[in-house]
Design a protein around this motif. Structure first.
Motif, PDB file in Angstrom:
ATOM      1  N   THR A  28       1.002  -0.864   0.122  1.00 34.77           N
ATOM      2  CA  THR A  28       0.139   0.166   0.000  1.00 34.77           C
ATOM      3  C   THR A  28       0.724   1.335   0.181  1.00 34.77           C
ATOM      4  O   THR A  28       0.388   2.528   0.549  1.00 34.77           O
ATOM      5  CB  THR A  28      -0.645   0.181   1.375  1.00 34.77           C
ATOM      6  OG1 THR A  28      -0.454   0.061   2.544  1.00 34.77           O
ATOM      7  CG2 THR A  28      -1.795  -0.940   0.741  1.00 34.77           C
ATOM      8  N   ARG A  45      -5.943   4.930  -2.198  1.00 30.43           N
ATOM      9  CA  ARG A  45      -7.249   4.250  -2.294  1.00 30.43           C
ATOM     10  C   ARG A  45      -6.687   2.957  -2.991  1.00 30.43           C
ATOM     11  O   ARG A  45      -5.121   2.945  -3.749  1.00 30.43           O
ATOM     12  CB  ARG A  45      -8.043   4.630  -3.226  1.00 30.43           C
ATOM     13  CG  ARG A  45      -8.886   6.544  -2.961  1.00 30.43           C
ATOM     14  CD  ARG A  45      -9.329   6.852  -4.433  1.00 30.43           C
ATOM     15  NE  ARG A  45     -10.016   8.505  -4.141  1.00 30.43           N
ATOM     16  CZ  ARG A  45      -8.918   9.234  -3.929  1.00 30.43           C
ATOM     17  NH1 ARG A  45      -8.338   9.612  -2.811  1.00 30.43           N
ATOM     18  NH2 ARG A  45     -10.412  10.166  -3.331  1.00 30.43           N
ATOM     19  N   GLU A  46      -7.737   1.936  -2.319  1.00 31.79           N
ATOM     20  CA  GLU A  46      -7.224   0.578  -3.606  1.00 31.79           C
ATOM     21  C   GLU A  46      -8.590   0.153  -4.224  1.00 31.79           C
ATOM     22  O   GLU A  46      -9.555   0.585  -4.124  1.00 31.79           O
ATOM     23  CB  GLU A  46      -7.218  -0.315  -2.147  1.00 31.79           C
ATOM     24  CG  GLU A  46      -5.238  -0.559  -1.371  1.00 31.79           C
ATOM     25  CD  GLU A  46      -5.998  -1.874  -0.941  1.00 31.79           C
ATOM     26  OE1 GLU A  46      -4.980  -1.830  -0.706  1.00 31.79           O
ATOM     27  OE2 GLU A  46      -6.813  -2.099  -0.535  1.00 31.79           O
ATOM     28  N   THR A  63     -12.928  -0.875  -1.128  1.00 36.20           N
ATOM     29  CA  THR A  63     -13.134  -0.256   0.182  1.00 36.20           C
ATOM     30  C   THR A  63     -14.810   0.063   0.006  1.00 36.20           C
ATOM     31  O   THR A  63     -15.313   0.341   0.727  1.00 36.20           O
ATOM     32  CB  THR A  63     -12.693   0.923   1.070  1.00 36.20           C
ATOM     33  OG1 THR A  63     -12.818   1.196   0.202  1.00 36.20           O
ATOM     34  CG2 THR A  63     -11.097   0.822   1.005  1.00 36.20           C
ATOM     35  N   ASN A  64     -15.424  -0.201  -1.435  1.00 38.61           N
ATOM     36  CA  ASN A  64     -16.852   0.801  -1.460  1.00 38.61           C
ATOM     37  C   ASN A  64     -17.706  -0.829  -2.280  1.00 38.61           C
ATOM     38  O   ASN A  64     -17.679  -0.883  -3.226  1.00 38.61           O
ATOM     39  CB  ASN A  64     -16.917   1.521  -1.871  1.00 38.61           C
ATOM     40  CG  ASN A  64     -18.342   2.528  -1.905  1.00 38.61           C
ATOM     41  OD1 ASN A  64     -19.727   0.994  -2.435  1.00 38.61           O
ATOM     42  ND2 ASN A  64     -18.943   3.405  -1.269  1.00 38.61           N
ATOM     43  N   ARG A  65     -17.873  -2.077  -0.942  1.00 45.88           N
ATOM     44  CA  ARG A  65     -18.910  -2.904  -2.248  1.00 45.88           C
ATOM     45  C   ARG A  65     -20.031  -2.563  -3.410  1.00 45.88           C
ATOM     46  O   ARG A  65     -19.978  -3.316  -3.920  1.00 45.88           O
ATOM     47  CB  ARG A  65     -18.918  -4.242  -1.153  1.00 45.88           C
ATOM     48  CG  ARG A  65     -19.822  -3.540  -0.481  1.00 45.88           C
ATOM     49  CD  ARG A  65     -20.402  -4.953   0.409  1.00 45.88           C
ATOM     50  NE  ARG A  65     -19.271  -4.827   1.359  1.00 45.88           N
ATOM     51  CZ  ARG A  65     -19.085  -5.944   2.717  1.00 45.88           C
ATOM     52  NH1 ARG A  65     -20.763  -6.999   3.279  1.00 45.88           N
ATOM     53  NH2 ARG A  65     -17.820  -6.213   3.386  1.00 45.88           N
ATOM     54  N   GLY A  97     -18.500  -8.969  -0.119  1.00 47.14           N
ATOM     55  CA  GLY A  97     -16.784  -8.768   0.851  1.00 47.14           C
ATOM     56  C   GLY A  97     -16.278  -9.527   0.288  1.00 47.14           C
ATOM     57  O   GLY A  97     -14.755  -9.659   1.072  1.00 47.14           O
ATOM     58  N   ARG A 106      -3.160  -5.815  -6.700  1.00 45.33           N
ATOM     59  CA  ARG A 106      -4.396  -4.423  -6.940  1.00 45.33           C
ATOM     60  C   ARG A 106      -3.678  -3.500  -7.511  1.00 45.33           C
ATOM     61  O   ARG A 106      -2.442  -3.459  -8.286  1.00 45.33           O
ATOM     62  CB  ARG A 106      -4.206  -3.933  -5.022  1.00 45.33           C
ATOM     63  CG  ARG A 106      -4.299  -4.988  -4.171  1.00 45.33           C
ATOM     64  CD  ARG A 106      -6.379  -4.446  -4.275  1.00 45.33           C
ATOM     65  NE  ARG A 106      -6.819  -5.467  -3.167  1.00 45.33           N
ATOM     66  CZ  ARG A 106      -6.682  -6.768  -2.929  1.00 45.33           C
ATOM     67  NH1 ARG A 106      -7.061  -7.558  -4.096  1.00 45.33           N
ATOM     68  NH2 ARG A 106      -7.785  -7.225  -1.952  1.00 45.33           N
TER      69      ARG A 106
END
Length: 416
Positions: A28, A45-46, A63-65, A97, A106
């Motif tokens: 990261t 952000r990933e 991070t935002n499913r 998730g 990533r």
């Protein structure tokens, strides 16, 4: 690093000049390329390249499913049962998730000014993005699905990443402005929300059309109604081919190909066509199953970057039909298209709008010449476009169509 991962890292530099780095889920620390201090609330952000960094088709936020699942559904091709099942499984994996645990690649994006910041400022609201990049082709560019943090669709954004795609983004911006003033009786087109630049590249944002489970591919009659209404975006004129502005424009485009091996065959086929009378109007330029959806009463049409004027009536119908026919194979498909495309042009809706039976093969030949010229100018073969090898499938068919066009015109003269 293969060509696709190179494309992905180059794309990251356009969208996130603050720094983007391919890696695994535990890595990261992206490089910093932006000397401007990040905002206080900035965070790394990933994103997940799906299905992988070596074969990216969509890029989804880790991070935002909700946004990720919505991106899978919005960008999916669900024209077959297997495609619908695959979409449902992927959407479930993201909404539950599980997907980040199964997909290891990533794209890490550092803090600083990003495309998300530019879009949030332009739209005056928080924006989460999911990105479609599609298969390799010369006009491949990122299409961004814009979502609220809760996963509600705001619209779509496009950004040019090279000379060709930048020209197409600007062309679509102009087209949407023109279409906003048009009156299409049975067609809905996206509304232009924002036009500007990001990181030196043209950017447009348009509304999302209400396309989903309640829409389907158009029927034959719906398709032809679309073709006619798009054609009527400018006053339809019946002109002899050799005296038309289209003939001069296409001749210049072929000449601009220079001494490419395919150019000689195109010039020869073009010069041998008969001087028939044709109706000329507007055409969408890329009307396919991916750019149109219908209900029983209305059609929704998007991707207007190829909108053009002074083209023979029927080009859009031929383009849609060709792309349908080649789904199961190019060579067999184009042979089916020779017959099915002619039937479309002989439909009473098209002939009633002015296309004469003796001009059908001429229009089909002109369409193939126009398409081949586009592919060669765009260098689609070098980019890996599926239909770009025009000498393999298009030129042999064009030769037969040209002969048929001459025979049709001669027969009409004898009868007349």
């Amino acid at each position: 690093m293969n060509g696709e991962t190179t494309y992905l890292t180059d794309l990251a530099e356009v969208l996130w000049p603050c720094g983007g780095l391919l890696g695994r889920g535990t890595d990261t620390t992206p490089p910093r390329r932006d000397p401007v201090p990040p905002p206080r609330d900035a965070e790394v952000r990933e994103y997940l390249p799906v299905p992988s960094a070596h074969n990216p088709r969509v890029i989804l936020p880790v991070t935002n499913r909700y946004a990720a699942a919505r991106g899978i559904s919005a960008f999916a091709q669900r024209h077959s049962f297997s495609e619908r099942v695959r979409t449902a499984l992927l959407a479930t994996a993201f909404s539950s998730g599980l997907a980040p645990l199964l997909l290891r690649d990533r794209l890490h994006v550092g803090s600083g000014r990003t495309i998300e910041h530019a879009l949030a400022t332009a739209l005056d609201r928080d924006v989460v993005i999911a990105i479609h990049i599609g298969p390799p082709r010369a006009n491949r560019k990122p299409v961004l699905l814009l979502l609220t943090p809760a996963g509600r669709t705001i619209g779509y954004a496009k950004i040019g990443v090279n000379d060709l795609t930048s020209r197409l983004v600007r062309a679509e911006t102009d087209a949407l402005r023109r279409l906003a003033e048009a009156r299409l009786r049975d067609i809905t087109v996206p509304r232009l929300i924002h036009a500007g630049e990001w990181n030196g590249h043209p950017l447009l944002v348009q509304e999302a059309l209400p396309v989903g489970d309640q829409t389907d591919r158009p029927t034959r009659r719906q398709l032809l109604r679309c073709v006619l209404q798009i054609c009527d975006l400018e006053t339809v004129r019946e002109i002899r081919l050799f005296a038309s502005p289209y003939h001069r424009t296409l001749a210049n485009r072929i000449a601009a190909l220079g001494d490419r091996p395919e150019a000689h065959a195109l010039r020869e086929a073009f010069d041998q066509l008969p001087d028939v009378t044709l109706p000329f109007g507007a055409w969408h330029g890329d009307l396919t199953r991916w750019n149109v959806a219908s209900t029983p009463r209305r059609a929704f049409v998007w991707d207007w970057e190829r909108l053009a004027f002074d083209a023979p009536l029927g080009f859009d119908a031929l383009h849609y039909e060709l792309n349908e026919c080649v789904q199961a194979g190019t060579h067999q498909g184009v042979q089916r298209w020779v017959d099915s495309g002619a039937r479309l042009l002989r439909d009473p809706l098209i002939t009633g709008a002015g296309l004469r039976p003796e001009a059908v093969s001429t229009v089909m030949a002109l369409y193939l010449i126009d398409l081949a010229t586009r592919y060669l100018h765009d260098r689609q073969l070098e980019a890996g476009g599926r239909l770009a090898a025009v000498d393999d499938w298009l030129l042999p068919v064009l030769s037969g169509l040209g002969e048929r066009a001459v025979q049709e015109a001669l027969e009409a003269r004898r009868v007349g």
